[in-house]
Design an enzyme around this catalytic site. Sequence first.
Site, PDB file in Angstrom:
ATOM      1  N   ARG A 246       0.854  -1.190   0.000  1.00  9.08           N
ATOM      2  CA  ARG A 246       0.000   0.000   0.000  1.00  9.08           C
ATOM      3  C   ARG A 246       0.885   1.233   0.000  1.00  9.08           C
ATOM      4  NH1 ARG A 246      -2.034   0.603   4.499  1.00  9.08           N
ATOM      5  NH2 ARG A 246      -1.537  -1.383   5.459  1.00  9.08           N
TER       6      ARG A 246
ATOM      7  N   TYR B 271      -1.304  -3.053  -7.047  1.00  3.52           N
ATOM      8  CA  TYR B 271      -1.163  -3.825  -5.805  1.00  3.52           C
ATOM      9  C   TYR B 271      -2.483  -3.887  -5.006  1.00  3.52           C
ATOM     10  CZ  TYR B 271      -0.301  -5.073  -1.030  1.00  3.52           C
ATOM     11  OH  TYR B 271      -0.410  -5.676   0.187  1.00  3.52           O
TER      12      TYR B 271
ATOM     13  N   LYS C 151      -9.475  -2.113   1.464  1.00  2.00           N
ATOM     14  CA  LYS C 151      -9.235  -1.021   2.420  1.00  2.00           C
ATOM     15  C   LYS C 151      -9.957   0.266   1.998  1.00  2.00           C
ATOM     16  CE  LYS C 151      -6.160  -3.608   4.574  1.00  2.00           C
ATOM     17  NZ  LYS C 151      -6.352  -4.226   5.873  1.00  2.00           N
TER      18      LYS C 151
ATOM     19  N   HIS D  27     -11.275  -2.479  11.275  1.00  2.25           N
ATOM     20  CA  HIS D  27     -10.142  -3.286  10.822  1.00  2.25           C
ATOM     21  C   HIS D  27      -9.989  -4.455  11.798  1.00  2.25           C
ATOM     22  CE1 HIS D  27      -5.578  -3.317   9.752  1.00  2.25           C
ATOM     23  NE2 HIS D  27      -6.254  -4.136   8.999  1.00  2.25           N
TER      24      HIS D  27
ATOM     25  N   SER E  28      -0.887  -4.134  11.652  1.00  2.00           N
ATOM     26  CA  SER E  28      -0.257  -5.146  10.798  1.00  2.00           C
ATOM     27  C   SER E  28       0.987  -5.704  11.486  1.00  2.00           C
ATOM     28  CB  SER E  28       0.091  -4.570   9.434  1.00  2.00           C
ATOM     29  OG  SER E  28       0.839  -3.409   9.592  1.00  2.00           O
TER      30      SER E  28
ATOM     31  N   CYS F 207       1.000  -8.185  13.566  1.00  2.00           N
ATOM     32  CA  CYS F 207       0.711  -8.680  14.913  1.00  2.00           C
ATOM     33  C   CYS F 207      -0.061 -10.003  14.873  1.00  2.00           C
ATOM     34  CB  CYS F 207      -0.069  -7.647  15.713  1.00  2.00           C
ATOM     35  SG  CYS F 207       0.885  -6.180  16.106  1.00  2.00           S
TER      36      CYS F 207
ATOM     37  N   ASP G  22      -9.770  -9.797   8.502  1.00  2.00           N
ATOM     38  CA  ASP G  22      -9.249  -8.440   8.315  1.00  2.00           C
ATOM     39  C   ASP G  22     -10.253  -7.329   8.592  1.00  2.00           C
ATOM     40  OD1 ASP G  22      -7.095  -6.734   7.642  1.00  2.00           O
ATOM     41  OD2 ASP G  22      -7.832  -6.493   5.602  1.00  2.00           O
TER      42      ASP G  22
ATOM     43  N   ARG H 278       2.119 -11.954  -1.108  1.00  2.00           N
ATOM     44  CA  ARG H 278       0.740 -12.240  -0.683  1.00  2.00           C
ATOM     45  C   ARG H 278       0.132 -13.447  -1.378  1.00  2.00           C
ATOM     46  NH1 ARG H 278      -1.834  -8.749   3.305  1.00  2.00           N
ATOM     47  NH2 ARG H 278      -0.258  -7.160   3.663  1.00  2.00           N
TER      48      ARG H 278
HETATM   49  O1  SAT Z   1      -2.959  -4.429   0.556  1.00  2.00           O
HETATM   50  S1  SAT Z   1      -3.859  -4.522   1.678  1.00  2.00           S
HETATM   51  O2  SAT Z   1      -4.070  -3.201   2.242  1.00  2.00           O
HETATM   52  O3  SAT Z   1      -5.114  -5.058   1.228  1.00  2.00           O
HETATM   53  C1  SAT Z   1      -3.226  -5.555   2.818  1.00  2.00           C
HETATM   54  C2  SAT Z   1      -2.771  -4.895   4.037  1.00  2.00           C
HETATM   55  O4  SAT Z   1      -1.909  -4.031   3.980  1.00  2.00           O
HETATM   56  O5  SAT Z   1      -3.296  -5.252   5.098  1.00  2.00           O
HETATM   57 MN    MN Z   2      -5.420  -5.336   7.310  1.00  2.00          MN
END
Ligand code: SAT
Ligand code: MN
Length: 612
Positions: free
Chosen positions: A73, A215, A224, A244, A266, A268, A291, A389
């Site tokens: 991100r 991405y 998100k 979240h 993130s 954790c 998530d 990922r």
């Molecule tokens: O790329 S995402 O934002 O979907 C994954 C993440 O950073 O948690």
């Molecule tokens: Mn997340």
Amino acid sequence: MNLNELKHEGLKKWVEEAVAMMTPDSVEVCDGSKAEYDRMLKIMVDAGLGVPLNPEKRPNSFWFRSDPSDVARAESRTFIASKNKDDAGPTNNWTDPVELKDTMRGLYKGCMKGRTMYVIPFSMGPVGSDIAKIGVEISDSPYVVFNMHIMTRVGADVLKVLGTDGFYVPCLHSIAKPLGPGEKDTGWPCEPDVNKKYISHFPDTYEIWSYGSGYGGNALLGKKCLALRIASVLARDEGWLAEHMLILKLTNPQGKVKYIAGALPSACGKTNLAMLIPTLPGWKVETIGDDIAWMKFKNGQLYAINPEAGFFGVLPGTSDHSNKSAMDSIKKNTIFTNCGLTEDKDVWWEQIGYGAPGETIINWKGEKVPSPKTDKPVAGQEIAHVNARFTVPASQCPVIASEWDDPNGVPISAFLFGGRRAATIPLVNQSKNWVHGVFMGSITGSEITAAALDLKAGSIRRDPFAMVPFCGYHMGDYFAHWLKLGKKAQDEGHGDKLPKIFFVNWFRKDADGKFMWPGYSENSRVLAWMFDRCDGAQNFVETPIGNLPKPGSIPLPSDVSDATMAELIKLDVDGWKAEIADVRENHYSKFGSKLPKELADLLDVLEKDLNK
Ligand code: SAT
Ligand code: MN
């Protein structure tokens, strides 16, 4: 499906305007079918952008490699463009919406020349659920189409629910302009100059405009962008919660069930916790989501859905030890992005649990290098990018709960907040009440693990509710929204049905820097303590910071001594005093007059109590 089949006049008009601006060669409305999924993958594979994996080892799975500029991100290029700057608050990048749209129209102009425009109708949440929302993404990326197939519900039934005038969130996306004369094809279509990527949100009009990145979080706009940044604004405006949070189903040895939603920053272990296999005999964890949680009060009880339909999880560190359920989920029908490709066309990543097979391996940069004999990461020479990922349908998770896609949602009994903290913060702590729980969520901090760019490793970043990168408005107003919902439930006589709020920390270290708690499956012991606490068990002691476990109330894992446990659940008065000072000076001070007075007061009360 073609454009003329769209029955929703507003949607049709929006698509026509996008076509006029982006000038694609053709337009396709996506139907979400398997045939469409396969066709999109074939386009990417034929273009040399994806590799089919060994059908014996990973049936129907594919390996992708992105441009090095396009692996995560782009937080610095993520904008909350509200009309008023003050509505975005101190934690967001604000920019003027009119200027931003002007700039982006310039980038979008003619950007789809030579390509197909895909119109992707999708539902976040089970189609037709009273908690779900509809979005429509316009994109020129087949990679986005098949990933959206996995991560959301795409298709004609979504258009049916949308009807002729239903509400949807318009999501515009383009990977980049076509290459100009002399411009080098980097092998992954995107805008390689990070400063020309834009992930823009217009909260006043509930719109998303994204440009330059393929991405996940920048391009799969349901995740998100819609499900958190725009949805948090919708939730504020409509009186619900977009968080979240993972959602898990916990069953005790007597067969009694509770649902827990948990927010962790993130790195954790949210996905690991959501899929945990308990070591505590008789207990069971099943997954609802890993998530995002959308939650609404119905008759005073909070119900949650997982708005997503798949998992977009981090590969490095995922192994049979850390998350066997995730490993079993990704055995087939999986998209792998930015990990290693082995000689026998399988995938590999650091800390997978074994060394890489064969003599050589292709790393995430596309270089052929010797296969590492162990799975230990070597800084700077990673085979898989640290943010490599997998994308996989949630239904493939062996511990997915049968009710994971129930349109009604599941009733939430408890919230869990947490962070990665080497000291001070106990293993688990229950808030005294709702307002105190919001206070705890608002001061959540986590240690920075890798020395990322301008952040100092080991320093503490405050990430209230794990929402700092994802809240589409002022976080002071966000805290007030949480307080308001709790007060409303209490005023309506439903205070007893409000979820109990807990704070956890799996990451305490001893004087030698060793982890004091084994974590992973052993975290089931903490979940069990919370479960019993929700039922009123007398397994706690009251302290100024909240209810801590009574000595002996959490059965010890074999490698944790009584003395270590005592340390993990003790009140560290000096540590908390330092915490209070840091929160006051470096965190709460940022929110100015938008910080709810109840929270500032609780910080003062805590300080006074600790000084007694
Ligand atoms: O790329 S995402 O934002 O979907 C994954 C993440 O950073 O948690
Ligand atoms: Mn997340």
